[in-house]
Design a protein around this motif. Structure first.
Motif, mmCIF file in Angstrom:
data_model
loop_
_atom_site.group_PDB
_atom_site.id
_atom_site.type_symbol
_atom_site.label_atom_id
_atom_site.label_comp_id
_atom_site.label_asym_id
_atom_site.label_seq_id
_atom_site.Cartn_x
_atom_site.Cartn_y
_atom_site.Cartn_z
ATOM 1 N N CYS A 174 0.846 -1.197 0.000
ATOM 2 C CA CYS A 174 0.000 0.000 0.000
ATOM 3 C C CYS A 174 0.881 1.246 0.000
ATOM 4 O O CYS A 174 1.672 1.456 0.914
ATOM 5 C CB CYS A 174 -0.914 -0.030 1.228
ATOM 6 S SG CYS A 174 -1.795 1.517 1.485
ATOM 7 N N PHE B 297 0.131 4.341 0.533
ATOM 8 C CA PHE B 297 -0.081 5.286 1.641
ATOM 9 C C PHE B 297 0.472 4.740 2.961
ATOM 10 O O PHE B 297 0.893 5.518 3.810
ATOM 11 C CB PHE B 297 -1.558 5.679 1.755
ATOM 12 C CG PHE B 297 -1.966 6.768 0.775
ATOM 13 C CD1 PHE B 297 -1.087 7.257 -0.177
ATOM 14 C CD2 PHE B 297 -3.247 7.317 0.823
ATOM 15 C CE1 PHE B 297 -1.460 8.259 -1.077
ATOM 16 C CE2 PHE B 297 -3.634 8.326 -0.067
ATOM 17 C CZ PHE B 297 -2.739 8.790 -1.017
ATOM 18 N N CYS B 298 0.494 3.404 3.143
ATOM 19 C CA CYS B 298 1.183 2.837 4.315
ATOM 20 C C CYS B 298 2.655 3.228 4.261
ATOM 21 O O CYS B 298 3.246 3.619 5.273
ATOM 22 C CB CYS B 298 1.078 1.314 4.324
ATOM 23 S SG CYS B 298 -0.449 0.680 5.045
ATOM 24 N N HIS C 269 -3.061 0.749 8.466
ATOM 25 C CA HIS C 269 -3.862 0.563 7.257
ATOM 26 C C HIS C 269 -5.331 0.308 7.569
ATOM 27 O O HIS C 269 -5.669 -0.653 8.253
ATOM 28 C CB HIS C 269 -3.327 -0.613 6.429
ATOM 29 C CG HIS C 269 -4.035 -0.782 5.132
ATOM 30 N ND1 HIS C 269 -3.699 -0.062 4.005
ATOM 31 C CD2 HIS C 269 -5.100 -1.549 4.782
ATOM 32 C CE1 HIS C 269 -4.512 -0.397 3.016
ATOM 33 N NE2 HIS C 269 -5.383 -1.301 3.473
ATOM 34 N N HIS D 197 -6.537 3.237 1.136
ATOM 35 C CA HIS D 197 -6.004 3.415 2.494
ATOM 36 C C HIS D 197 -6.694 4.695 2.958
ATOM 37 O O HIS D 197 -6.530 5.747 2.315
ATOM 38 C CB HIS D 197 -4.476 3.565 2.432
ATOM 39 C CG HIS D 197 -3.803 3.928 3.720
ATOM 40 N ND1 HIS D 197 -2.815 3.148 4.299
ATOM 41 C CD2 HIS D 197 -3.930 5.008 4.537
ATOM 42 C CE1 HIS D 197 -2.381 3.718 5.408
ATOM 43 N NE2 HIS D 197 -3.050 4.862 5.573
HETATM 44 ZN ZN ZN Z 1 -2.227 1.293 3.714
#
Ligand code: ZN
Ligand code: 5GP
Length: 138
Positions: free
Chosen positions: A6, A8-9, A48, A99
């Motif tokens: 991910c 955005f993680c 997340h 996310h």
């Molecule tokens: Zn994420």
């Protein structure tokens, strides 16, 4: 929990560098790479969650206040006169990154129209029926 696939993680946890506006134990706030207006920011939880339906209680209790804090800072520093907090859930709602994130979009005098919809029409009976439909899912 984080998901290494991910984006955005990875950004939220500093694995990928970003233009960071704010960071604490729970969140990183970054500038959107495709800003709707100057200063457009994204509040990212460091854990997340796919969307608001999954958002953990601590995050949910903190995210609005953080949105207000970032928006107030934008008004002080960027010269915007308002801001929108926008949060999309699901493809049909415009979510493209799965996310959870909240947009903080500065709004300027004479800026372009954004986050607007045309009001429709509904009679009171229809509103009542729809309210009952939603209630059945709570
Ligand atoms: Zn994420
Ligand atoms: P959504 O449409 O899911 O609510 O918003 C996703 C937002 O994330 C978009 O405004 C898009 O420009 C932004 N975005 C997507 N990938 C990246 C990225 O890698 N870095 C940054 N800074 N913004 C991103």
């Amino acid at each position: 929990m984080n998901d290494e696939n991910c984006i955005f993680c990875r950004i939220a946890n500093g694995v990928i560098p970003s233009a960071t506006v704010y960071e604490d134990e729970w969140f990183r706030v970054i500038l959107d790479m495709g800003p709707a207006s100057k200063g457009h920011a994204l509040i990212l939880p460091k854990e997340h969650f796919r969307d608001v339906c999954e958002l953990g209680e601590i995050y949910a209790s903190k995210v609005l206040q953080l949105g207000g804090k970032i928006g107030a800072a934008m008004k002080k520093t960027l010269g915007c006169t308002g801001f929108n907090l926008v949060q999309n859930n699901g493809v049909s709602a415009g979510q493209t990154v799965f996310h959870f994130h909240m947009h903080v979009i500065p709004r300027y005098e004479h800026g372009k129209t954004m986050v607007a919809w045309e009001p429709g029409h509904a009679d009171p009976e229809e509103l009542k029926a729809v309210a009952e439909q939603i209630k059945a899912g709570l």
